[in-house]
Design a protein around this motif. Structure first.
Motif, mmCIF file in Angstrom:
data_model
loop_
_atom_site.group_PDB
_atom_site.id
_atom_site.type_symbol
_atom_site.label_atom_id
_atom_site.label_comp_id
_atom_site.label_asym_id
_atom_site.label_seq_id
_atom_site.Cartn_x
_atom_site.Cartn_y
_atom_site.Cartn_z
ATOM 1 N N VAL A 165 4.083 -5.950 -6.135
ATOM 2 C CA VAL A 165 2.660 -6.259 -6.319
ATOM 3 C C VAL A 165 2.471 -7.765 -6.518
ATOM 4 O O VAL A 165 1.587 -8.381 -5.904
ATOM 5 C CB VAL A 165 2.071 -5.486 -7.527
ATOM 6 C CG1 VAL A 165 0.656 -5.978 -7.833
ATOM 7 C CG2 VAL A 165 2.057 -3.996 -7.239
ATOM 8 N N HIS A 166 3.310 -8.344 -7.346
ATOM 9 C CA HIS A 166 3.214 -9.788 -7.592
ATOM 10 C C HIS A 166 3.512 -10.576 -6.316
ATOM 11 O O HIS A 166 2.825 -11.558 -6.006
ATOM 12 C CB HIS A 166 4.187 -10.188 -8.697
ATOM 13 C CG HIS A 166 4.202 -11.662 -8.983
ATOM 14 N ND1 HIS A 166 3.086 -12.352 -9.409
ATOM 15 C CD2 HIS A 166 5.194 -12.589 -8.878
ATOM 16 C CE1 HIS A 166 3.384 -13.630 -9.582
ATOM 17 N NE2 HIS A 166 4.659 -13.800 -9.252
ATOM 18 N N THR A 167 4.523 -10.151 -5.595
ATOM 19 C CA THR A 167 4.865 -10.828 -4.331
ATOM 20 C C THR A 167 3.683 -10.784 -3.365
ATOM 21 O O THR A 167 3.343 -11.793 -2.732
ATOM 22 C CB THR A 167 6.081 -10.155 -3.679
ATOM 23 O OG1 THR A 167 7.216 -10.302 -4.538
ATOM 24 C CG2 THR A 167 6.389 -10.787 -2.322
ATOM 25 N N LEU A 168 3.048 -9.632 -3.259
ATOM 26 C CA LEU A 168 1.901 -9.483 -2.364
ATOM 27 C C LEU A 168 0.753 -10.392 -2.788
ATOM 28 O O LEU A 168 0.127 -11.052 -1.938
ATOM 29 C CB LEU A 168 1.445 -8.028 -2.344
ATOM 30 C CG LEU A 168 0.187 -7.713 -1.521
ATOM 31 C CD1 LEU A 168 0.375 -8.132 -0.065
ATOM 32 C CD2 LEU A 168 -0.162 -6.227 -1.620
ATOM 33 N N TYR A 195 5.274 2.323 -6.281
ATOM 34 C CA TYR A 195 6.621 1.928 -5.856
ATOM 35 C C TYR A 195 7.269 1.034 -6.914
ATOM 36 O O TYR A 195 8.446 1.224 -7.262
ATOM 37 C CB TYR A 195 6.557 1.204 -4.513
ATOM 38 C CG TYR A 195 7.907 0.762 -3.990
ATOM 39 C CD1 TYR A 195 8.683 1.623 -3.207
ATOM 40 C CD2 TYR A 195 8.400 -0.503 -4.296
ATOM 41 C CE1 TYR A 195 9.928 1.226 -2.738
ATOM 42 C CE2 TYR A 195 9.653 -0.908 -3.833
ATOM 43 C CZ TYR A 195 10.417 -0.040 -3.052
ATOM 44 O OH TYR A 195 11.649 -0.439 -2.592
ATOM 45 N N ASP A 196 6.502 0.068 -7.429
ATOM 46 C CA ASP A 196 7.033 -0.817 -8.468
ATOM 47 C C ASP A 196 7.412 -0.039 -9.719
ATOM 48 O O ASP A 196 8.450 -0.292 -10.339
ATOM 49 C CB ASP A 196 5.997 -1.897 -8.822
ATOM 50 C CG ASP A 196 6.045 -3.087 -7.870
ATOM 51 O OD1 ASP A 196 6.984 -3.156 -7.056
ATOM 52 O OD2 ASP A 196 5.141 -3.941 -7.946
ATOM 53 N N ASP A 197 6.555 0.909 -10.102
ATOM 54 C CA ASP A 197 6.819 1.711 -11.305
ATOM 55 C C ASP A 197 8.102 2.523 -11.155
ATOM 56 O O ASP A 197 8.892 2.644 -12.100
ATOM 57 C CB ASP A 197 5.645 2.657 -11.585
ATOM 58 C CG ASP A 197 4.422 1.926 -12.115
ATOM 59 O OD1 ASP A 197 4.571 0.792 -12.609
ATOM 60 O OD2 ASP A 197 3.316 2.504 -12.032
ATOM 61 N N THR A 219 -6.389 1.190 -2.585
ATOM 62 C CA THR A 219 -5.882 -0.004 -1.901
ATOM 63 C C THR A 219 -4.471 -0.373 -2.328
ATOM 64 O O THR A 219 -3.599 -0.640 -1.494
ATOM 65 C CB THR A 219 -6.828 -1.199 -2.144
ATOM 66 O OG1 THR A 219 -8.170 -0.817 -1.851
ATOM 67 C CG2 THR A 219 -6.438 -2.384 -1.279
ATOM 68 N N LEU A 220 -4.220 -0.398 -3.636
ATOM 69 C CA LEU A 220 -2.932 -0.879 -4.146
ATOM 70 C C LEU A 220 -2.088 0.217 -4.788
ATOM 71 O O LEU A 220 -0.977 -0.047 -5.244
ATOM 72 C CB LEU A 220 -3.159 -1.997 -5.176
ATOM 73 C CG LEU A 220 -3.706 -3.325 -4.652
ATOM 74 C CD1 LEU A 220 -3.962 -4.294 -5.815
ATOM 75 C CD2 LEU A 220 -2.738 -3.963 -3.654
ATOM 76 N N ARG A 241 8.647 -4.776 3.850
ATOM 77 C CA ARG A 241 8.736 -3.521 3.087
ATOM 78 C C ARG A 241 7.367 -3.107 2.547
ATOM 79 O O ARG A 241 7.027 -1.919 2.558
ATOM 80 C CB ARG A 241 9.717 -3.715 1.920
ATOM 81 C CG ARG A 241 10.065 -2.418 1.220
ATOM 82 C CD ARG A 241 11.047 -1.608 2.033
ATOM 83 N NE ARG A 241 11.327 -0.327 1.372
ATOM 84 C CZ ARG A 241 10.752 0.827 1.687
ATOM 85 N NH1 ARG A 241 9.850 0.879 2.678
ATOM 86 N NH2 ARG A 241 11.063 1.936 1.076
ATOM 87 N N ILE A 242 6.568 -4.084 2.120
ATOM 88 C CA ILE A 242 5.213 -3.800 1.625
ATOM 89 C C ILE A 242 4.353 -3.178 2.723
ATOM 90 O O ILE A 242 3.623 -2.211 2.506
ATOM 91 C CB ILE A 242 4.545 -5.085 1.085
ATOM 92 C CG1 ILE A 242 5.193 -5.489 -0.238
ATOM 93 C CG2 ILE A 242 3.036 -4.910 0.909
ATOM 94 C CD1 ILE A 242 4.814 -6.885 -0.717
ATOM 95 N N GLU A 243 4.456 -3.744 3.932
ATOM 96 C CA GLU A 243 3.695 -3.213 5.062
ATOM 97 C C GLU A 243 4.096 -1.770 5.359
ATOM 98 O O GLU A 243 3.247 -0.928 5.691
ATOM 99 C CB GLU A 243 3.910 -4.095 6.292
ATOM 100 C CG GLU A 243 3.219 -5.450 6.186
ATOM 101 C CD GLU A 243 3.426 -6.310 7.421
ATOM 102 O OE1 GLU A 243 2.471 -6.971 7.863
ATOM 103 O OE2 GLU A 243 4.563 -6.299 7.969
ATOM 104 N N GLU A 244 5.397 -1.470 5.215
ATOM 105 C CA GLU A 244 5.872 -0.113 5.471
ATOM 106 C C GLU A 244 5.369 0.858 4.403
ATOM 107 O O GLU A 244 4.897 1.954 4.718
ATOM 108 C CB GLU A 244 7.404 -0.099 5.499
ATOM 109 C CG GLU A 244 8.003 -0.842 6.686
ATOM 110 C CD GLU A 244 9.513 -0.970 6.572
ATOM 111 O OE1 GLU A 244 10.069 -0.617 5.495
ATOM 112 O OE2 GLU A 244 10.146 -1.424 7.538
ATOM 113 N N ILE A 245 5.473 0.458 3.142
ATOM 114 C CA ILE A 245 5.075 1.330 2.030
ATOM 115 C C ILE A 245 3.580 1.615 2.076
ATOM 116 O O ILE A 245 3.134 2.744 1.878
ATOM 117 C CB ILE A 245 5.452 0.682 0.677
ATOM 118 C CG1 ILE A 245 6.975 0.581 0.550
ATOM 119 C CG2 ILE A 245 4.857 1.465 -0.498
ATOM 120 C CD1 ILE A 245 7.429 -0.315 -0.594
ATOM 121 N N MET A 246 2.782 0.571 2.380
ATOM 122 C CA MET A 246 1.331 0.705 2.336
ATOM 123 C C MET A 246 0.743 1.086 3.693
ATOM 124 O O MET A 246 -0.471 1.339 3.790
ATOM 125 C CB MET A 246 0.709 -0.612 1.849
ATOM 126 C CG MET A 246 1.161 -1.033 0.451
ATOM 127 S SD MET A 246 0.406 -2.574 -0.095
ATOM 128 C CE MET A 246 -1.296 -2.045 -0.371
#
Length: 412
Positions: free
Chosen positions: A350-353, A341-343, A334-335, A383-388
């Motif tokens: 992750v925190h923003t989400l 990406y954060d790493d 899921t994450l 950007r989160i929607e695109e990455i995930m």
């Protein structure tokens, strides 16, 4: 020994409480006689101090100094022997004791203090032996041989026909001195047992202080079984017929916190609570429930709270899994993409989400919570929607993400 028990001792029926009425729940760990100022160096925290004034040159001055110094030592209280040396306890001395939040008592000089001190230490010794027996019994019941332990439960005046409830109490300090690292072990029955290794020596101190605070808070209960563990204290309490459990638990959590703050100023006490039960064979189960409920408080990032096992919801499924592999796989599925990406980019997506989900997927609310510009939040969400490769407007996606964050915090 508490003050309630102290006033039952022979010789103290003539004692008068002059100051410090608000903290009579504090525990008395011993007793000491102080007649000269230098003797205060040998005084220990929690001791009840007897003063006759026989060595005082200026009674008012020396008594004032003694009370101030003894308060710094965090003694349990001061008993002034009123007679040939301290002829009376003046209002200014009483006012000083109240300002210092120090229990102050008066006692006629002719009462034999040595007999009272002997009774205090006899009570202390008896309770220490009882406490060792109780903790040994609870260790055997919870972690070693439950069946064998239950054969001895009558020795502890356990009434199997009464309703009981288990609680698990933990504490968080402002300096994080209560934090411990723990390693999960599995006993021969396949049940999880937390065995903690202390980060520093302060952990032992706060564990002992928490245990005393729990015993002090439940001193009026008919029966109490308890066990000090590295990350908290487990206790089993007998309930009275008219007890309203939710009200009683709120009151006791607050009392434990107040008693603990006698020795630790800034602490928060959390309490997990198992199901009410009748009989003895459900003790272990209820303690396990209480411990799990306590863990959920920490998992949700809370302190100074209480949680009932009946109210932990989906976490009950987590606890019932034989291992954490399923949860870790679900978290990664899921994450995993956004965590990677954060790493790789040193970002905080992750925190923003998580904040975005906590704020009901509302951009404005998330902006306020994150203290960033609205356009920054909008960019990050896109950007989160695109990455995930997800649509955050989809309620199923939202549910899965919220579940994943619960798993992440549960796993630590």
């Amino acid at each position: 020994m508490t003050y309630d028990e102290l006033f039952q001792l022979k010789g103290l029926e003539k004692a008068k409480l002059l100051a410090g009425k608000s903290i009579l729940g504090r525990e008395i760990s011993g007793a000491h006689v102080v007649e000269i100022v230098e003797a205060q160096d040998w005084v220990k925290r929690g001791e009840l101090i007897f003063v006759s004034g026989v060595a005082f040159r200026d009674v008012k001055r020396d008594l004032t100094e003694a009370i101030c110094e003894l308060s710094k030592k965090q003694v349990a209280g001061v008993v002034l022997e009123v007679g040939p040396y301290i002829k009376e306890v003046t209002d200014d001395i009483i006012e000083l004791a109240n300002e210092l939040n120090l229990p102050l008592l008066s006692l006629p000089y002719e009462i034999h203090v040595s007999e009272i001190i002997s009774q205090i230490y006899y009570d202390k010794y008896s309770k220490e032996e009882t406490n060792k027996s109780v903790e040994k019994f609870m260790t055997e019941l919870l972690y070693e041989d439950e069946k064998k332990a239950l054969e001895r439960i009558e020795l502890f005046k356990y009434n199997a026909e009464k309703k009981h409830i288990a609680v698990y109490v933990s504490v968080e300090a402002e300096d994080n001195s209560s934090q411990t690292k723990f390693v999960e072990k599995v006993n021969e029955n396949g049940e999880s047992k937390n065995e903690n290794s202390s980060i520093n020596s302060k952990n032992d101190d706060i564990s002992e202080q928490l245990l005393r605070a729990v015993r002090m808070s439940f001193v009026r209960q008919n029966q109490l079984l308890y066990l000090k563990e590295e990350d908290g204290v487990a206790a089993v309490i007998e309930l009275e017929a008219g007890d309203k459990v939710h009200k009683l638990m709120r009151q006791k959590r607050k009392e434990i916190e107040e008693n603990l703050r006698y020795s630790r100023k800034n602490v928060s006490v959390s309490m997990g609570i198992g199901k009410v039960f009748i009989g003895a064979d459900s003790i272990k189960k209820s303690v396990t429930e209480a411990r799990k409920a306590n863990k959920v408080i920490k998992t949700d990032g809370g302190t100074g709270n209480l949680r009932y096992y009946d109210e932990i919801g989906i976490y009950r499924i987590f606890f019932n899994l034989s291992d954490d592999k399923v949860l870790r796989n679900l978290l990664t599925e899921t994450l995993g993409a956004i965590m990677q990406y954060d790493d790789e980019n040193g970002s905080d997506m992750v925190h923003t989400l998580e904040v975005f989900l906590e704020q009901g997927c509302n951009i404005a609310a998330a902006t306020d919570a994150l203290y960033v510009h609205r356009n920054t939040v909008k960019y990050r969400i896109k950007r989160i929607e695109e990455i995930m490769n997800i649509d955050l407007k989809d309620v199923t996606v939202q549910f899965n993400l919220r579940l994943a964050f619960k798993i992440m915090h549960y796993l630590g």
